[in-house]
Design an enzyme around this catalytic site. Structure first.
Site, short mmCIF file in Angstrom:
data_model
loop_
_atom_site.label_atom_id
_atom_site.label_comp_id
_atom_site.label_asym_id
_atom_site.label_seq_id
_atom_site.Cartn_x
_atom_site.Cartn_y
_atom_site.Cartn_z
N ARG A 95 0.74 -1.10 0.11
CA ARG A 95 0.04 -0.19 -0.22
C ARG A 95 0.88 1.13 -0.17
O ARG A 95 1.70 1.35 0.45
CB ARG A 95 -0.98 -0.09 1.19
CG ARG A 95 -0.28 -0.67 2.43
CD ARG A 95 -1.40 -1.12 3.41
NE ARG A 95 -1.78 -2.52 3.08
CZ ARG A 95 -2.84 -3.01 3.31
NH1 ARG A 95 -3.81 -2.40 4.10
NH2 ARG A 95 -3.33 -4.18 3.08
N ASP A 98 -2.11 4.07 4.33
CA ASP A 98 -3.22 3.46 5.08
C ASP A 98 -3.34 4.41 6.31
O ASP A 98 -2.48 4.94 6.70
CB ASP A 98 -2.90 2.07 5.75
CG ASP A 98 -3.83 1.14 4.97
OD1 ASP A 98 -4.32 1.30 4.02
OD2 ASP A 98 -3.66 0.10 5.62
N ASP A 100 -5.65 4.73 9.50
CA ASP A 100 -6.40 4.17 10.72
C ASP A 100 -6.70 5.17 11.69
O ASP A 100 -5.76 5.85 12.16
CB ASP A 100 -5.73 2.92 11.24
CG ASP A 100 -5.81 1.90 10.15
OD1 ASP A 100 -6.22 1.61 9.32
OD2 ASP A 100 -4.79 1.21 10.33
O1 GSY Z 1 -3.04 -0.73 8.39
C1 GSY Z 1 -2.05 -1.74 8.53
C2 GSY Z 1 -1.24 -1.96 7.16
N1 GSY Z 1 0.07 -2.96 7.59
C3 GSY Z 1 1.09 -2.73 8.12
C4 GSY Z 1 1.76 -1.51 8.47
O2 GSY Z 1 1.28 -0.35 8.67
N2 GSY Z 1 3.08 -1.62 9.11
C5 GSY Z 1 3.49 -2.95 9.15
N3 GSY Z 1 4.94 -3.21 9.71
N4 GSY Z 1 2.83 -3.99 8.77
C6 GSY Z 1 1.59 -3.89 8.24
N5 GSY Z 1 1.02 -5.05 7.63
C7 GSY Z 1 -0.20 -4.23 7.42
S1 GSY Z 1 -1.51 -5.23 6.55
#
Ligand code: GSY
Length: 171
Positions: A95, A98, A100
């Protein structure tokens, strides 16, 4: 009278230029009349959580003061994400950004079809807890301080990538 509350966000990404993307998102939030960004953590480089065969992430947390109710704040965050993903939609999978909504002042627990507060699984994730502890160490999540949760989390492989206060402003 309009009531302002604090809210806390987690931001992250692992393709393109995630630090620039997080900065762009934070500036978009701060530019609104109903949101003011009041604190921003350093940026951490973090090992991927969940699906591990993908590039490492950059993560940060922010504190806002806002007049928006939690679900309206989530909608604003999702719209900013959507706009940014539209700009570079040639890539799939990992991504660009993101955002949150992690917690909201005065709300211990909230559940609707679109939003659960505090954010589910945030108490297991060092990539959320470590930056959040930098800006809101005494915030209580499920009865315990963020600082305490962060001390319990596995932060193996996390390193600070940027800790200058201006990382989120235009370069
Ligand atoms: O919203 C979580 C997205 N995400 C992450 C993240 O932001 N950081 C790390 N280190 N691992 C993640 N795995 C996801 S899914």
């Amino acid at each position: 009278m309009i009531c302002s509350r604090k809210a806390w966000l987690g931001l992250g990404g692992n393709i393109g230029d995630p630090i620039a993307a997080m900065g762009q998102a934070l500036r978009a939030l701060d530019n609104r009349d109903d949101i003011s960004v009041s604190a921003i953590s350093p940026v951490y480089n973090t090992p991927p959580w969940g699906k591990v065969d993908q590039p490492s992430f950059y993560n940060a947390c922010a504190e806002l003061v806002t007049e928006l109710e939690p679900e309206a704040l989530l909608t604003v965050c999702l719209n900013i994400e959507l706009e940014m993903k539209r700009e570079r939609r040639e890539r799939w999978g990992p991504r660009i950004i993101d955002i949150d909504v992690l917690a909201y002042e005065g709300i211990d627990r909230f559940e609707s079809p679109s939003l659960i507060l505090p954010h589910p699984r945030m108490t297991e994730r060092a990539f959320v807890l470590v930056p959040l502890a930098d800006i809101a160490p005494n915030l209580k999540i499920e009865g315990m301080s963020v600082l305490h949760w962060a001390a319990l989390a596995d932060n193996t492989g996390m390193t600070k990538a940027r800790d200058d206060a201006g990382w989120w402003s235009v370069q």
